[in-house]
Design a protein around this motif. Structure first.
Motif, short mmCIF file in Angstrom:
data_model
loop_
_atom_site.label_atom_id
_atom_site.label_comp_id
_atom_site.label_asym_id
_atom_site.label_seq_id
_atom_site.Cartn_x
_atom_site.Cartn_y
_atom_site.Cartn_z
N GLY A 41 -2.71 -6.00 -0.14
CA GLY A 41 -1.27 -6.07 -0.41
C GLY A 41 -0.51 -6.76 0.70
N PHE A 42 -0.89 -6.50 1.96
CA PHE A 42 -0.24 -7.16 3.09
C PHE A 42 -0.48 -8.67 3.07
N VAL A 43 -1.70 -9.07 2.77
CA VAL A 43 -2.01 -10.50 2.70
C VAL A 43 -1.19 -11.17 1.60
N ARG A 44 -1.13 -10.53 0.44
CA ARG A 44 -0.33 -11.09 -0.65
C ARG A 44 1.15 -11.18 -0.26
N SER A 45 1.64 -10.19 0.47
CA SER A 45 3.05 -10.22 0.87
C SER A 45 3.31 -11.33 1.88
N PHE A 46 2.38 -11.59 2.77
CA PHE A 46 2.55 -12.67 3.74
C PHE A 46 2.52 -14.04 3.08
N LEU A 47 1.82 -14.15 1.98
CA LEU A 47 1.73 -15.42 1.27
C LEU A 47 2.92 -15.67 0.35
N SER A 48 3.76 -14.67 0.18
CA SER A 48 4.91 -14.79 -0.71
C SER A 48 6.18 -15.09 0.08
N ALA A 49 7.06 -15.87 -0.52
CA ALA A 49 8.32 -16.22 0.15
C ALA A 49 9.48 -15.39 -0.36
N ASP A 50 9.39 -14.86 -1.56
CA ASP A 50 10.46 -14.09 -2.17
C ASP A 50 10.41 -12.63 -1.70
N SER A 51 11.53 -12.10 -1.24
CA SER A 51 11.55 -10.74 -0.69
C SER A 51 11.22 -9.69 -1.76
N LYS A 52 11.62 -9.92 -3.00
CA LYS A 52 11.29 -8.97 -4.06
C LYS A 52 9.79 -8.95 -4.33
N CYS A 53 9.16 -10.11 -4.26
CA CYS A 53 7.70 -10.18 -4.44
C CYS A 53 6.98 -9.48 -3.30
N ILE A 54 7.50 -9.64 -2.09
CA ILE A 54 6.91 -8.99 -0.93
C ILE A 54 6.94 -7.47 -1.11
N GLN A 55 8.10 -6.96 -1.50
CA GLN A 55 8.22 -5.52 -1.73
C GLN A 55 7.30 -5.05 -2.84
N ARG A 56 7.19 -5.85 -3.88
CA ARG A 56 6.34 -5.48 -5.02
C ARG A 56 4.87 -5.41 -4.61
N HIS A 57 4.42 -6.37 -3.82
CA HIS A 57 3.02 -6.38 -3.37
C HIS A 57 2.70 -5.14 -2.53
N ILE A 58 3.61 -4.78 -1.65
CA ILE A 58 3.39 -3.60 -0.80
C ILE A 58 3.40 -2.32 -1.64
N CYS A 59 4.35 -2.23 -2.57
CA CYS A 59 4.41 -1.05 -3.45
C CYS A 59 3.17 -0.93 -4.32
N ASP A 60 2.72 -2.05 -4.88
CA ASP A 60 1.50 -2.03 -5.71
C ASP A 60 0.29 -1.62 -4.89
N ALA A 61 0.19 -2.13 -3.67
CA ALA A 61 -0.94 -1.79 -2.80
C ALA A 61 -0.91 -0.29 -2.47
N SER A 62 0.26 0.25 -2.19
CA SER A 62 0.37 1.68 -1.89
C SER A 62 -0.02 2.52 -3.09
N LEU A 63 0.44 2.15 -4.25
CA LEU A 63 0.11 2.87 -5.47
C LEU A 63 -1.39 2.85 -5.74
N ASN A 64 -1.99 1.67 -5.62
CA ASN A 64 -3.43 1.54 -5.86
C ASN A 64 -4.26 2.31 -4.83
N ALA A 65 -3.84 2.26 -3.57
CA ALA A 65 -4.57 2.98 -2.52
C ALA A 65 -4.53 4.48 -2.78
N ALA A 66 -3.37 4.98 -3.16
CA ALA A 66 -3.25 6.42 -3.45
C ALA A 66 -4.06 6.81 -4.68
N ARG A 67 -4.08 5.96 -5.68
CA ARG A 67 -4.80 6.25 -6.92
C ARG A 67 -6.31 6.20 -6.73
N GLU A 68 -6.79 5.23 -5.98
CA GLU A 68 -8.23 5.00 -5.86
C GLU A 68 -8.91 5.87 -4.81
N SER A 69 -8.15 6.39 -3.86
CA SER A 69 -8.78 7.03 -2.71
C SER A 69 -8.38 8.48 -2.49
N ARG A 70 -7.90 9.12 -3.49
CA ARG A 70 -7.58 10.54 -3.44
C ARG A 70 -6.55 10.88 -2.36
#
Length: 81
Positions: A41-70
């Protein structure tokens, strides 16, 4: 690829020992999966220029990490997010 290997190993064996507790290796695998998910998620956010996309990548990564890793994934996603 590494994340997939950890998940396959975790799914291929029992997650609990005879006492019903998860082992240290299982916990470390969960931490590694959560860390890899957050890093992606951090890598995807660094590759994005739009601030909304950056926030979305971080939020998605957090959601997936919590879901996949208990429980540990939830802690790592809160710290990383």
């Amino acid at each position: 690829m590494v994340k997939t290997n950890f998940a396959q190993k975790r799914n291929g064996r029992s997650l609990e020992n005879n006492d019903g507790e998860r082992g240290l290796k299982d916990t470390m695998d969960d931490a590694a999966i959560a860390g890899i998910t957050m890093m992606k998620g951090f890598v995807r956010s660094f590759l994005s220029a739009d601030s909304k996309c950056i926030q979305r990548h971080i939020c998605d990564a957090s959601l997936n990490a919590a879901r996949e890793s208990r429980e540990l994934g939830s802690v790592i996603s809160q710290i990383g997010g």
